[in-house]
Motif scaffolding. Structure first.
Motif, PDB file in Angstrom:
ATOM      1  N   GLN A  41       5.292  10.101  -9.141  1.00  0.00           N
ATOM      2  CA  GLN A  41       4.775  10.615 -10.411  1.00  0.00           C
ATOM      3  C   GLN A  41       4.561  12.119 -10.328  1.00  0.00           C
ATOM      4  N   THR A  42       4.022  12.512  -9.182  1.00  0.00           N
ATOM      5  CA  THR A  42       3.806  13.962  -8.982  1.00  0.00           C
ATOM      6  C   THR A  42       5.127  14.716  -8.985  1.00  0.00           C
ATOM      7  N   VAL A  43       6.091  14.139  -8.229  1.00  0.00           N
ATOM      8  CA  VAL A  43       7.421  14.782  -8.158  1.00  0.00           C
ATOM      9  C   VAL A  43       8.067  14.810  -9.531  1.00  0.00           C
ATOM     10  N   SER A  44       7.913  13.726 -10.294  1.00  0.00           N
ATOM     11  CA  SER A  44       8.502  13.652 -11.618  1.00  0.00           C
ATOM     12  C   SER A  44       7.919  14.727 -12.531  1.00  0.00           C
ATOM     13  N   ASP A  45       6.594  14.899 -12.465  1.00  0.00           N
ATOM     14  CA  ASP A  45       5.975  15.929 -13.291  1.00  0.00           C
ATOM     15  C   ASP A  45       6.470  17.316 -12.883  1.00  0.00           C
ATOM     16  N   THR A  46       6.503  17.526 -11.553  1.00  0.00           N
ATOM     17  CA  THR A  46       6.974  18.832 -11.055  1.00  0.00           C
ATOM     18  C   THR A  46       8.430  19.085 -11.465  1.00  0.00           C
ATOM     19  N   GLN A  47       9.210  18.029 -11.343  1.00  0.00           N
ATOM     20  CA  GLN A  47      10.646  18.158 -11.686  1.00  0.00           C
ATOM     21  C   GLN A  47      10.840  18.413 -13.183  1.00  0.00           C
ATOM     22  N   ALA A  48      10.017  17.762 -13.998  1.00  0.00           N
ATOM     23  CA  ALA A  48      10.114  17.978 -15.441  1.00  0.00           C
ATOM     24  C   ALA A  48       9.780  19.419 -15.795  1.00  0.00           C
ATOM     25  N   THR A  49       8.681  19.927 -15.149  1.00  0.00           N
ATOM     26  CA  THR A  49       8.315  21.329 -15.401  1.00  0.00           C
ATOM     27  C   THR A  49       9.432  22.266 -14.965  1.00  0.00           C
ATOM     28  N   ALA A  50       9.966  22.016 -13.724  1.00  0.00           N
ATOM     29  CA  ALA A  50      11.044  22.873 -13.209  1.00  0.00           C
ATOM     30  C   ALA A  50      12.301  22.768 -14.083  1.00  0.00           C
ATOM     31  N   GLN A  51      12.582  21.553 -14.546  1.00  0.00           N
ATOM     32  CA  GLN A  51      13.771  21.354 -15.385  1.00  0.00           C
ATOM     33  C   GLN A  51      13.644  22.092 -16.708  1.00  0.00           C
ATOM     34  N   ALA A  52      12.422  22.093 -17.264  1.00  0.00           N
ATOM     35  CA  ALA A  52      12.196  22.833 -18.506  1.00  0.00           C
ATOM     36  C   ALA A  52      12.417  24.311 -18.287  1.00  0.00           C
ATOM     37  N   GLN A  53      11.874  24.809 -17.130  1.00  0.00           N
ATOM     38  CA  GLN A  53      12.089  26.223 -16.829  1.00  0.00           C
ATOM     39  C   GLN A  53      13.578  26.536 -16.631  1.00  0.00           C
ATOM     40  N   VAL A  54      14.267  25.650 -15.913  1.00  0.00           N
ATOM     41  CA  VAL A  54      15.706  25.859 -15.685  1.00  0.00           C
ATOM     42  C   VAL A  54      16.478  25.840 -17.000  1.00  0.00           C
ATOM     43  N   ILE A  55      16.078  24.900 -17.893  1.00  0.00           N
ATOM     44  CA  ILE A  55      16.756  24.817 -19.192  1.00  0.00           C
ATOM     45  C   ILE A  55      16.552  26.093 -19.990  1.00  0.00           C
ATOM     46  N   GLN A  56      15.293  26.600 -19.972  1.00  0.00           N
ATOM     47  CA  GLN A  56      15.037  27.845 -20.689  1.00  0.00           C
ATOM     48  C   GLN A  56      15.871  28.997 -20.112  1.00  0.00           C
ATOM     49  N   THR A  57      15.881  29.069 -18.752  1.00  0.00           N
ATOM     50  CA  THR A  57      16.652  30.145 -18.104  1.00  0.00           C
ATOM     51  C   THR A  57      18.137  30.022 -18.438  1.00  0.00           C
ATOM     52  N   VAL A  58      18.640  28.774 -18.343  1.00  0.00           N
ATOM     53  CA  VAL A  58      20.074  28.547 -18.630  1.00  0.00           C
ATOM     54  C   VAL A  58      20.384  28.886 -20.080  1.00  0.00           C
ATOM     55  N   GLU A  59      19.506  28.503 -21.008  1.00  0.00           N
ATOM     56  CA  GLU A  59      19.751  28.813 -22.416  1.00  0.00           C
ATOM     57  C   GLU A  59      19.781  30.308 -22.645  1.00  0.00           C
ATOM     58  N   ALA A  60      18.847  31.022 -21.969  1.00  0.00           N
ATOM     59  CA  ALA A  60      18.838  32.479 -22.118  1.00  0.00           C
ATOM     60  C   ALA A  60      20.143  33.073 -21.580  1.00  0.00           C
ATOM     61  N   ALA A  77       0.836  -1.206   0.000  1.00  0.00           N
ATOM     62  CA  ALA A  77       0.000   0.000   0.000  1.00  0.00           C
ATOM     63  C   ALA A  77       0.870   1.254   0.000  1.00  0.00           C
ATOM     64  N   GLY A  78       1.910   1.213   0.820  1.00  0.00           N
ATOM     65  CA  GLY A  78       2.832   2.375   0.861  1.00  0.00           C
ATOM     66  C   GLY A  78       3.519   2.590  -0.478  1.00  0.00           C
ATOM     67  N   GLN A  79       3.817   1.462  -1.124  1.00  0.00           N
ATOM     68  CA  GLN A  79       4.485   1.573  -2.412  1.00  0.00           C
ATOM     69  C   GLN A  79       3.581   2.237  -3.433  1.00  0.00           C
ATOM     70  N   GLU A  80       2.289   1.893  -3.369  1.00  0.00           N
ATOM     71  CA  GLU A  80       1.347   2.518  -4.279  1.00  0.00           C
ATOM     72  C   GLU A  80       1.293   4.015  -4.023  1.00  0.00           C
ATOM     73  N   GLN A  81       1.274   4.393  -2.745  1.00  0.00           N
ATOM     74  CA  GLN A  81       1.274   5.820  -2.410  1.00  0.00           C
ATOM     75  C   GLN A  81       2.568   6.494  -2.889  1.00  0.00           C
ATOM     76  N   LEU A  82       3.661   5.760  -2.694  1.00  0.00           N
ATOM     77  CA  LEU A  82       4.952   6.318  -3.120  1.00  0.00           C
ATOM     78  C   LEU A  82       5.012   6.481  -4.629  1.00  0.00           C
ATOM     79  N   ARG A  83       4.399   5.532  -5.385  1.00  0.00           N
ATOM     80  CA  ARG A  83       4.410   5.627  -6.822  1.00  0.00           C
ATOM     81  C   ARG A  83       3.654   6.888  -7.254  1.00  0.00           C
ATOM     82  N   GLY A  84       2.506   7.138  -6.596  1.00  0.00           N
ATOM     83  CA  GLY A  84       1.748   8.350  -6.930  1.00  0.00           C
ATOM     84  C   GLY A  84       2.542   9.603  -6.617  1.00  0.00           C
ATOM     85  N   GLY A  85       3.212   9.594  -5.440  1.00  0.00           N
ATOM     86  CA  GLY A  85       4.027  10.771  -5.076  1.00  0.00           C
ATOM     87  C   GLY A  85       5.176  10.981  -6.046  1.00  0.00           C
TER      88      GLY A  85
END
Length: 413
Positions: free
Chosen positions: A76-95, A66-74
């Motif tokens: 996924q959320t962290v991965s999405d957040t990290q992807a968004t943040a990474q895209a922003q960081v990449i844009q900032t770094v490129e600029a 059960a904890g693993q299922e909760q962890l998988r959901g978390g």
């Protein structure tokens, strides 16, 4: 033999042996069964708590799922957040990279321009420096060639001098040639310092001994002998001594040899009534002379006591110059009477010359006066001739006749 129930059985009997083996095997199997039962009982006793723990572990596994299922959901959320943040960081770094790249390009262009100007200036300076350096290098090479030529010449001189030194060593290694070398050096020094008639080489004395050189000094001190021989072997042994024993032995031999030579000179060349009350021992080497005075003062004192004076080429030249002054003074004293006689004659000649100069002066004065009177008579005779030529027969004055007659009378007188 075995007795069972009244019957005897032999152990060697095959049937007995088979029965015994079967009985042993059965006994072993029974023992193993007993041990197996006991082990099963122990395993059952141990397995009961284990089963309980396995049940508890199963519950924990379900909770972990059960904890693993909760962890998988978390995650996924962290991965999405990290992807968004990474895209922003990449844009900032490129600029920022674009900005930095532009700045770097501008700076590189500026630096390239500055470097080009600096390089151009440096090239000009290098050209000037190289031009001046080439001149200096040419001058230095010319001077170096001249110095090398001088060094080559000096090297040739050194090589020649080395050969001369080796030849000199060969000469000094032989006693006879060494004596001849000393005589030649003494002859050269004496011939340069004294007149030819003031010394004699290889002069035989009244005792039959032949002196290397005899200086004809006046009495006192009288003729003095110079000996040019010296025991150089002792000095060479002293110079090449390496150990203390060799040095001590060489010092002893040096003292013996020099003492014997001093005594020989005193016995051979100091003769009462014939030679001076002393003689000179000539050393053809300044090094030997310095060695004696530096390390063997007792030998020098022995020479003084025996009236044998030790001289080197330098001190011998100074001594001979003093002898030359003595000879010159003696010869001047010998010629003092002749000089006085010649001076008296010179004074008489000067007086006679003065008298004759006075007579000549009087004669010149009289001749000058006679010439003046002749000129007066000639002038008057000329005037008379002009009157006669012009038919002027006036009476001639008596003074003119007297003037014409008197000079003739004086000339006759």
């Amino acid at each position: 033999m075995i007795e069972i129930a009244g019957q005897n059985y032999s152990l060697t009997d095959p049937q007995v042996m088979a029965v015994l083996v079967a009985a042993g095997i059965a006994l072993v199997i029974l023992i193993l069964l007993i041990m197996t039962v006991r082990a099963a009982r122990r395993s059952a006793a141990v397995a009961a708590p284990l089963m309980q723990q396995i049940g508890v572990l199963g519950q924990h596994v379900q909770q972990l799922g059960a904890g693993q299922e909760q962890l998988r959901g978390g995650l996924q959320t962290v991965s999405d957040t990290q992807a968004t943040a990474q895209a922003q960081v990449i844009q900032t770094v490129e600029a920022r990279l674009a900005t930095v790249q532009q700045q770097m390009q501008d700076r590189l262009a500026d630096n390239a321009l500055r470097s080009a100007r600096s390089l151009s200036e440096m090239q000009e300076r290098m050209k000037e420096t190289l031009h001046g350096s080439s001149k200096q290098t040419t001058t230095s090479l010319t001077q170096l060639q001249e110095r090398l030529a001088a060094i080559d010449k000096a090297q040739d001189n050194i090589t020649k001098l080395s050969g001369d030194v080796l030849s000199l060593q060969d000469i000094l290694s032989n006693k006879q040639t060494r004596g001849a070398f000393g005589e030649i050096q003494l002859r050269d020094i004496v011939s340069k310092a004294l007149p030819k008639d003031s010394f004699a080489l290889q002069h035989t004395l009244s005792n039959g001994k032949r002196a290397d050189c005899l200086i004809h000094l006046p009495n006192p001190p009288g003729p003095i002998v110079i000996d040019s021989k010296f025991p150089l072997e002792a000095y060479e042994a002293l110079r090449v001594a390496d150990t203390d024993w060799e040095l001590k032995d060489a010092v002893a031999k040096m003292k013996v040899a020099v003492t014997k030579h001093i005594n020989d000179i005193a016995a051979k060349y100091i003769i009462d009534g014939e030679t001076a009350d002393g003689a000179l021992m000539f050393l053809p080497s300044e090094a030997v002379y310095a060695e004696l005075h530096a390390n063997f003062p007792d030998l020098v004192r022995k020479g003084f006591d025996a009236r044998v004076w030790i001289v080197s080429p330098t001190t011998c030249m100074a001594t001979l110059n003093t002898m030359r002054a003595i000879l010159k003074d003696a010869r001047m004293r010998e010629q003092a009477g002749a000089i006085r006689s010649e001076l008296s004659k010179l004074v008489a000649d000067v007086d006679r010359l003065g008298t004759r100069v006075g007579n000549l002066d009087r004669h010149f004065s009289q001749a000058s006066k006679d010439i003046e009177e002749i000129k007066i008579s000639a002038d008057k005779a000329g005037k008379r001739a002009h009157r006669l030529d012009n038919f002027d027969f006036e009476e001639i004055s008596p003074d003119d006749d007297t003037a014409n007659v008197v000079p003739l009378a004086k000339q006759d007188g």
